[in-house]
Design an enzyme around this catalytic site. Structure first.
Site, PDB file in Angstrom:
ATOM      1  N   ALA A  64       0.830  -1.205   0.000  1.00 60.63           N
ATOM      2  CA  ALA A  64       0.000   0.000   0.000  1.00 60.63           C
ATOM      3  C   ALA A  64       0.869   1.262   0.000  1.00 60.63           C
ATOM      4  O   ALA A  64       1.969   1.272  -0.551  1.00 60.63           O
ATOM      5  CB  ALA A  64      -0.982  -0.045   1.163  1.00 60.63           C
ATOM      6  N   SER A  65       0.399   2.300   0.665  1.00 60.39           N
ATOM      7  CA  SER A  65       1.051   3.612   0.557  1.00 60.39           C
ATOM      8  C   SER A  65       2.370   3.714   1.303  1.00 60.39           C
ATOM      9  O   SER A  65       3.045   4.752   1.220  1.00 60.39           O
ATOM     10  CB  SER A  65       0.097   4.697   1.055  1.00 60.39           C
ATOM     11  N   THR A  66       2.761   2.680   2.040  1.00 60.85           N
ATOM     12  CA  THR A  66       4.061   2.736   2.727  1.00 60.85           C
ATOM     13  C   THR A  66       5.208   2.882   1.737  1.00 60.85           C
ATOM     14  O   THR A  66       6.295   3.341   2.111  1.00 60.85           O
ATOM     15  CB  THR A  66       4.302   1.470   3.570  1.00 60.85           C
TER      16      THR A  66
END
Length: 651
Positions: free
Chosen positions: A337-339
């Site tokens: 995801a956005s990590t």
């Protein structure tokens, strides 16, 4: 009277040839003498062969019947945490050993022992397995963990079983069971595959007299160090197989003890935080990527496997839907995801795709060029005009859709491999998945379909075919912290010996060399604002923290929504809820730890994973680290710890 019979009866003996009889007797005597002489010659010839010609051969055979070489198994090395806290030890137990080849009626003996020492079907099954793998005339453990009562009962009846003997043996014991199971792994009984591998590696002789071998985790990876070297005793035995005297011996060499990088107090604290949850937390020291803590829940008690786990217990663990045997930290493959947006930001700047000032308008969606297909932003109303800093701070999906489109999958996947995605991290645990960073070739091989531009767009926000483990995300975060310096995550701190041997990085992967230092700083500044800016997605979780933090949240979708479909958690099964991510480091100016959190099906990363990361950082920076620095205890090289080490470990 019969006169005929009377007159025909002879009145004297018939004539005898005395000379012929003497000759016959002489011949028979000569034959007998020659026979005796021949047999005596054969006898003396055999005696000569036995006593003179083949003396050495038959003496060796004779000695082989009364002289035996008994193996002396070594004591397995101990395992400590970074401050000398004992994690794995060896306890002394008593077991009943048997030499099957010297047992007259084995089946009857086994049956009788059921009543004497409580022999079970599982004991017999394990014995038969060991017998198939063992060497003839070598004692085999039949009944482990004898109680005092069982020892007493056998002492009374033992005279009936000369081929059996009660002996002491060492058994591995893990002091913190579930807390350390996924790191330490366990030792267990050797199976056929283990024997084949040891023989192939020419190590089998070193396992004479022992049935245990490292199966998982640290116990398996450092098996050669922990095992030690088997010794022997040359003994003389009587006709009942009992030892009369020891002729010579070579003592066993104990395995070396090892010190891990794990901080047990931190490990236990995080385990308590994750109680009742499915997830993982990885804590690394960014200076060298040493693992301070690595927790996966739920877990299991690794002591169950030491003597051979029962079929009931094993089925229970296998059938548990929460998968306690599965290490989510190293085997859990989730969309990152956005990590990953800060990592993509570094790559895009270095490739001149964007600069920190590159700005796009984010209306809440992104449209694939020459198409009507829309890719939604997590924020329905959009982020408006967005530069790189704002894109990371607010986690703009639209911005990174555009970045991914401009970079293309080839450059994007190559860069993310440099950050450690799609390959093992190098940690000393073989139970690790490489997860997946997708490429054109991968999709063609896996799905027999070509790569399309829409696939690249999803990769730009850590979704689609991209999966990663919590350890991989933590490693990538340390690479970012160190401006491209790649250190291998590791659990070994030092090996005990005459001189303490510190860990040396194997340098499995090259550093990321880029002249654009500003690219790293821009990504880190964005992560700082995630936690500290008013519009940051992680601001709430770290409000009023007394240290400066940089972090990035992520919310990983378990399934894809259709273009106009709304995400409704109320109507979804729990296992279809999003996974919550958060990765962070602190203090910002002088990082001392990297914390990466994954919570399965917990929802948003900023609202669920970030608060847990905050608790970990609070504990370590405000409580644990000052405590450790106060005592500054070096690695203990002895089993009995110093007073300071006891205080450090909270006892």
């Amino acid at each position: 009277m019969n006169l005929k019979k009377f007159f025909n009866t002879p009145t004297h003996e018939p004539f005898r040839d005395k000379k012929a009889e003497r000759n016959l007797f002489a011949r028979r005597t000569l034959v007998a003498f020659l026979g005796i002489l021949l047999l005596t010659g054969v006898l003396f010839t055999n005696i000569y062969q036995l006593q003179i010609v083949n003396f050495d051969t038959y003496q060796t055979r004779s000695n082989g019947n009364r002289i035996k070489l008994l193996p002396l198994p070594p004591t397995r090395g101990l395992i400590y945490d970074r401050y000398g806290k004992l994690l794995a030890e060896n306890l002394t137990f008593f077991g009943l050993y048997i030499v099957p080849e010297k047992t007259e009626n084995l089946d009857r003996t086994l049956d009788e022992l059921r009543y004497i020492v409580g022999l079970t079907d599982n004991d017999i099954e394990n014995f038969k397995k060991e017998r198939r793998r063992g060497t003839r005339y070598t004692p085999i453990l039949l009944k482990p963990n004898l109680t005092e009562e069982q020892i007493s009962r056998f002492a009374v009846n033992g005279y009936q079983y000369p081929s059996l003997e009660v002996r002491p043996y060492f058994k591995r014991h893990y002091l913190y069971g579930e807390t350390m199971a996924h790191i330490l792994g366990y030792v267990g009984k050797m199976n056929d595959k283990d024997v084949e591998r040891l023989k192939r590696e020419d190590k089998f002789a070193n396992y004479a007299g022992t049935n245990d071998i490292g199966k998982l985790g640290i116990e398996r990876y450092y098996e050669d160090i922990l095992q030690g070297t088997t010794g022997f005793e040359e003994v003389e035995i009587n006709n009942r197989g009992k030892v009369i005297r020891t002729l010579r011996s070579r003592p066993a060499v104990a395995g070396k003890s090892i010190h891990l990088t794990i901080d047990l107090a931190l490990q236990r604290y995080i385990t308590e935080l994750l109680s009742g949850l499915k997830g993982a937390v990885v804590v690394l020291d960014p200076k060298d990527s040493s693992v301070l803590a690595m927790v996966s829940t739920p877990s299991y008690d690794n002591n169950l496997f030491v003597d051979g786990i029962s079929s009931e217990d094993y089925k229970r663990l296998l059938n548990d839907l929460a998968r306690p045997l599965y290490s989510r930290a190293t085997q859990g493959a989730y969309p990152p995801a956005s990590t990953v947006k800060p990592f993509i930001a570094v790559a895009a700047q270095t490739e001149n795709v964007i600069t920190p000032n590159t700005t796009i308008f984010d209306p809440g969606y992104w449209v694939l060029p020459n198409s009507t297909k829309r890719f939604r932003d997590w924020k329905k109303t959009g982020h408006g005009d967005t530069d790189l800093n704002k894109a990371i701070t607010e986690s703009s999906d639209t911005y990174f859709y555009q970045v991914a489109y401009n970079m293309g999958i080839d450059r994007l996947s190559n860069w993310m491999k440099d950050f450690g995605f799609g390959m093992p991290t190098g940690i000393e645990i073989q139970e690790e998945t490489a997860a997946n960073i997708p490429t054109r070739e991968w999709k063609q091989k896996r799905y027999k379909r070509p790569w399309v531009q829409g696939d690249t767009i999803s990769v730009g926000i850590g979704q689609g075919y991209w999966t990663a483990t919590p350890l991989q995300v933590a490693k990538a975060t340390t690479i970012l912290v160190n401006n491209g310096k790649v250190n291998t995550p590791h659990l070994m701190k030092a090996i005990e010996g005459a001189v303490l041997e510190p860990y040396e990085d194997p340098l499995l992967y090259p550093d990321i060399n880029t002249p654009k230092v500003a690219a790293w700083e821009a990504a880190k500044r964005g992560m700082y604002n995630v936690v500290n800016a008013a519009n940051g997605t992680g601001r709430k979780a770290f409000a009023d923290a007394n240290y400066r933090v940089a972090g990035k949240s992520g919310t990983a979708q378990v399934f894809s929504l259709k273009e106009n479909e709304k995400y409704n958690t109320a109507g979804l099964k729990k296992e279809l809820h999003d996974h919550a991510w958060f990765t962070a480091y602190a203090p910002y100016d002088n990082p001392k730890l990297v914390v990466t959190v994954i919570l399965e099906n917990a929802g948003g990363g900023s609202s669920n994973a970030a608060p847990l990361a905050r608790k970990v950082m609070d504990y370590y920076l405000n409580q644990r680290l000052p405590q450790v620095e106060k005592y500054n205890v070096p690695i203990q090289q002895k089993k009995d710890l110093s007073q300071e080490s006891e205080q450090i470990n909270g006892r």
